[in-house]
Scaffold this active site. Structure first.
Site, PDB file in Angstrom:
ATOM      1  N   HIS B 217      16.426  -3.511  -6.391  1.00 46.02           N
ATOM      2  CA  HIS B 217      15.723  -4.770  -6.161  1.00 46.02           C
ATOM      3  C   HIS B 217      15.108  -5.235  -7.465  1.00 46.02           C
ATOM      4  CE1 HIS B 217      15.594  -2.702  -2.255  1.00 46.02           C
ATOM      5  NE2 HIS B 217      15.889  -3.884  -1.803  1.00 46.02           N
ATOM      6  N   HIS B 405       7.469 -11.436  -3.467  1.00 46.50           N
ATOM      7  CA  HIS B 405       6.265 -11.648  -2.657  1.00 46.50           C
ATOM      8  C   HIS B 405       6.007 -13.136  -2.421  1.00 46.50           C
ATOM      9  CE1 HIS B 405       2.448 -10.617  -0.830  1.00 46.50           C
ATOM     10  NE2 HIS B 405       1.844 -11.502  -1.593  1.00 46.50           N
ATOM     11  N   SER B 449       5.092  -7.598   3.520  1.00 49.69           N
ATOM     12  CA  SER B 449       4.021  -8.572   3.705  1.00 49.69           C
ATOM     13  C   SER B 449       4.192  -9.288   5.043  1.00 49.69           C
ATOM     14  CB  SER B 449       3.988  -9.571   2.550  1.00 49.69           C
ATOM     15  OG  SER B 449       5.102 -10.434   2.601  1.00 49.69           O
ATOM     16  N   GLY B 490       0.233   0.211   7.498  1.00 45.81           N
ATOM     17  CA  GLY B 490       0.759   0.353   6.133  1.00 45.81           C
ATOM     18  C   GLY B 490       0.478   1.709   5.526  1.00 45.81           C
ATOM     19  N   ARG B 547       5.131   4.364  -3.799  1.00 47.70           N
ATOM     20  CA  ARG B 547       6.012   3.401  -4.439  1.00 47.70           C
ATOM     21  C   ARG B 547       6.171   3.796  -5.895  1.00 47.70           C
ATOM     22  NH1 ARG B 547       5.466  -2.982  -3.578  1.00 47.70           N
ATOM     23  NH2 ARG B 547       7.431  -3.568  -4.536  1.00 47.70           N
ATOM     24  N   ASP B 560      -2.615  -6.617  -7.892  1.00 50.58           N
ATOM     25  CA  ASP B 560      -1.557  -6.460  -6.896  1.00 50.58           C
ATOM     26  C   ASP B 560      -1.272  -7.815  -6.251  1.00 50.58           C
ATOM     27  OD1 ASP B 560       0.024  -4.699  -4.935  1.00 50.58           O
ATOM     28  OD2 ASP B 560      -1.252  -5.923  -3.636  1.00 50.58           O
ATOM     29  N   ALA B 561       0.006  -8.116  -6.040  1.00 47.21           N
ATOM     30  CA  ALA B 561       0.383  -9.439  -5.535  1.00 47.21           C
ATOM     31  C   ALA B 561      -0.148  -9.668  -4.123  1.00 47.21           C
ATOM     32  CB  ALA B 561       1.906  -9.590  -5.571  1.00 47.21           C
ATOM     33  N   GLY B 562      -0.045  -8.642  -3.278  1.00 43.10           N
ATOM     34  CA  GLY B 562      -0.520  -8.797  -1.899  1.00 43.10           C
ATOM     35  C   GLY B 562      -2.029  -8.964  -1.852  1.00 43.10           C
TER      36      GLY B 562
END
Lengths: 580, 580
Positions: B217, B405, B449, B490, B547, B560-562
């Site tokens: 990815h 994301h 997400s 999660g 991860r 962090d994007a989230g």
């Protein structure tokens, strides 16, 4: 770009070796390429395909039941040599003749044609067929000049299935002709591939633009347009092909067609499916029934970013042949019963197993043996000047061609020099040294230039022979014969902006100066000067015969690569003649 | 790069549609993906695979006899949603249970796990298995954390053949576990792919360098080394894999292995063959017998330039399963008898045929209906702020993740806003509006997400209900419940540098401020400020749990994007609360 290789010069051989190792169930390596693991059944016509490396699964990946009996595999983007093709065809021959099939490129036409003559001379009935499906490469009135691209697959397949059905050679050829006449392709591209060892792609297209009418050797296309959406791209491909139906098809409505949406290397599967979605819809709207569509990578050009659409307009017979099962390394379809038994491991290298030339040397006079030393020195000089200028020759060739002229000339001249050294060491005369060098050049270089340089050296060798001391008139005769032979073989004349534009004035000047009584070195000097001037004259806009030249405007000021290399070589040889 | 698309948001759907149109002989589209053209025989366990789009032939291309019974197909690089997986599994179910198989990624684990629960609740016996073959993504002592890459194929195939042999569900799972435990992969990469609609690749590697330990990815690898020769690359791949044999394999000598040399997209066939040549030689030197090698593109990442080697160490049983024939759109092997009959044309779109939610709305009070207007306004604001920041979120995510994301959040928030609008228009209360929005978000966004935001909205909806007017304590309770549910689902805790680092202080601050008696708008303002501060705290070196985070040093300073998107959303919602 191509990043993983060892010696770039060994790339094609090593790829073929790895391919054969991974696919023993289907193929076995022979000198010059691969044949099916199982022998061709007695009485079955053998379909032998071939072309340069860099197009996988074309050509080795298409060998197996329901498809080809063998594939001759050339160097990167270079035709296999006549010797390679001959070797593969002999190995594949099942006693009922051979159909040689290839894409319609000058080098392939030369080498497969020569191989066909040699096979016929050896008692193997042989026919040839060049696939010419790319409608962007010449107009409908010049369809014999068109290139072969992804249409190779359905045409090869039709002929091969007909052969497996037991048809005689001329009927198999007839099937190929029928399939070829009903197969059309058209493509678009976004960037060219980067060859092993090169540091830039063969061409680039500006961002958000595309080239229309791609080739599969980095030929950049015949025009440039704005980058389309996937649906717009599908419409362009479909409408262009529906605009040129075969003569006996009145309209698309009610017709059946085999459809191939072919990715050239880095237009990936999901992208192809998005385009195919619209291709299928548009063909459906036009009333075309799609039969066994293929969406994937069938004829590639390394990592070139491009996509082409191929339609084969089917009648009942062609549909039967298209639907037939196949089982090859890269193309499998339907059910064919138990696979062939796996072969025992093959440890010999595919292309390095050339039979040593153990034929006895013809007797030679001392004078000819001495002259052979000069010939060898000249071939040393040729190999050196080609090596020095190889990158430049590649750049020049990339303007209108596929950029491999430097690579091919280097391979050929190096092989010629080695073969000449060996023959000279064994005591060969001048004629035999040149003959051996000629075979080695043609065999190792492949491509058009390999065939033509093989012819030049062989003509010279025949004129010099192994008995007489070669004097100036004899050399001039040999060059004149070479000039005539190249024109016969290549079909080009002065003014077509090929090496013929240089070879003819070189030969004529040499003959005239020799007739005036000048010594060879002085005569050659004058002829080499004429050659250099003539090479410069090949720059300009006039299209070269028999070849799509899409971006001709870019070649203003750039000479033809073959013409330029010939001029360089004549000058280098003069340096040797001065010292001998 | 990906150049041919229409609306990038429709790319995966359109690709699936084109894929299904081209392969009617093998597959038929169902909501959420594809199943085999022929029904699963009664009494046969169905193997349902799945994952994001962009990896073709994984996953849809591997559906057919000898391989999967169905594939759930998510958006680009995003897990299919639990609803999609559930739909495909129901369609594939043959009455003997379902084994769900997928690569080991957080989003897939969440969605396949939820789907398994729903299937079991509906009476379909279900097991799950996550392939975790990439040895670069975690150490041998944490092998359960490893990602799934090209090892997907042999593990899927082993289980599927066992299912076709009639084994019961738990034994099919046992085969998957055995094959998974004996499958290892390792790869190298030279550049990442460019996603549809993006203008730059997910990562790049400096010229003449390579990344070691690729993901599929766009994960860039765990280290960087000088660009190797093909032979050196082969040696690195082989020696790394021989360095981590399965526990019950004492040494490579005398072992048999299925070998897959997988191109990720633009390392092309001839390059792969050159590398394979040396891979085969090195394995031979180590005494490993290669069984049915595959050299080609089996699990891709669009046009990513990379190559991986997979070894499955075979016992007699695994060898039988690996050698078994298969007939799928992209993977065909051996002989399977007559192909399935072609299906009638399917005209419905694959993923747009969601059953409309016609279930009657729960009754709602006037007060709750009025509050639903505020909820809808908040969801409008969420969709807007996500849309505005989508590119930024993608860039942040690309530092350590797969860069999707922003795309996923945009898809999810847009779908949630639409579903909420519909429900509000039909007179739904606040709880039902949130519940419908939750399902739409999870379904359309896919990925991790999507699952987490579906949970957040659903928790809120449950807390608000459709009767009472939602007051500040009720909202705070809902947020607290959402915080707990996200941690359960999660598996992350505060300090792991995920959205939990933001959600927990947000929920705690909101609860405390509400307990002080502050109005909702003021309490939310204080909590949103805490969220923004907490999001900034997720920047830094600490690896995120579960991860691989190869280039962690690059993420210094990048949150962090989230976590960042959650903070943005809390602030945007405050704007709505001020005006209601």
């Amino acid at each position: 770009m191509t990043r993983l290789f060892n010696d770039p010069a060994a790339f094609a051989d090593e790829a073929l070796e790895g391919f054969a190792a991974a696919h023993r169930r289907w193929v076995r390596p022979v000198t010059g390429g691969v044949v099916r693991a199982a022998a061709t059944p007695a009485g079955q016509v053998a379909v032998v395909i071939g072309g340069g490396s860099g197009h996988y699964p074309a050509f080795s990946g298409l060998v197996g039941r329901g498809l080809a009996h063998g594939a001759a595999v050339g160097n990167v983007f270079a035709s296999p040599s006549a010797r390679q093709i001959h070797s593969v065809a002999e190995a594949a021959h099942g006693g009922a003749g051979v159909l040689l099939m290839y894409g319609n490129y000058a080098g392939d036409v030369l080498h497969f044609g020569q191989a066909a003559e040699r096979l016929a001379a050896g008692g193997i009935d042989t026919r040839t067929f060049a696939v010419a499906d790319d409608i962007s490469s010449a107009g409908p009135d010049e369809s014999a000049k068109r290139r072969g691209i992804a249409g190779d697959l359905p045409v090869f397949k039709a002929a091969a299935v007909a052969a497996e059905q037991g048809l005689p050679l001329d009927e198999v050829l007839g099937v190929a002709e029928r399939a070829g006449a009903r197969t059309r392709s058209f493509g678009i591209a976004f960037s060219g591939c980067t060859l092993p060892g090169a540091d830039h792609p063969l061409f680039t297209v500006p961002e958000a633009r595309m080239a229309v009418g791609l080739g599969i050797h980095g030929e950049p296309g015949i025009g440039e347009e704005a980058l389309p959406t996937a649906d717009e791209a599908a419409r362009l491909l479909v409408e262009t092909l529906l605009g040129e139906l075969p003569e006996d098809v009145a309209g698309p409505g009610g017709q059946r067609a085999a459809v191939i949406l072919n990715g050239l290397g880095s237009v990936k599967y999901e992208e192809l499916f998005v385009v195919y979605r619209k291709v299928a819809a548009l063909l459906g709207e036009a009333g075309v029934e799609i039969v066994d569509p293929e969406v994937g990578e069938l004829v590639t050009s390394f990592d070139m970013a491009g996509v082409s659409l191929t339609l084969t307009w089917l009648d009942d017979r062609l549909e039967e042949l298209w639907r037939a099962p196949a089982d090859t390394p890269a193309y499998r379809k339907g059910a064919l019963g138990t696979p062939e038994p796996e072969q025992a491991p093959v440890t010999t290298r595919a292309q390095d197993t050339a039979v040593p030339d153990t034929a006895a040397l013809p007797p030679a006079s001392d004078a000819s043996r001495e002259a052979a030393g000069t010939v060898l020195a000249a071939l040393d000089a040729v190999a050196r000047v080609v090596d020095t200028h190889a990158d430049e020759l590649g750049r020049i060739d990339a303007v209108a061609g596929d950029g491999d002229h430097g690579i091919g000339m280097r391979r050929g001249s190096t092989a010629a020099q080695r073969a000449a050294t060996d023959a000279h060491g064994l005591g060969a005369g001048a004629g035999t040294v040149l003959a051996r060098a000629a075979d080695a050049w043609a065999d190792k270089a492949g491509g058009t230039s390999g065939a033509l340089w093989g012819t030049i050296l062989r003509s010279l060798g025949t004129a010099l022979g192994d008995q007489e001391a070669p004097d100036a008139p004899r050399v001039a005769d040999g060059v004149t014969e070479a000039s005539a032979a190249v024109r016969r073989l290549g079909g080009a004349e002065v003014g077509d902006k090929t090496m013929v534009d240089v070879l003819v004035p070189f030969a004529d000047t040499l003959a005239a100066a020799t007739a005036e009584g000048l010594p060879l070195s002085d005569a050659w000097d004058r002829a080499a000067t004429a050659a250099t001037e003539a090479a410069a004259g090949t720059a300009g806009l006039l299209p070269r015969r028999g070849r799509a030249r899409p971006h001709a405007e870019k070649s203003l000021g750039t000479p033809d690569a073959g013409a330029h290399s010939l001029a360089l070589i004549t000058r280098a040889v003069h340096g040797v003649l001065l010292n001998h």
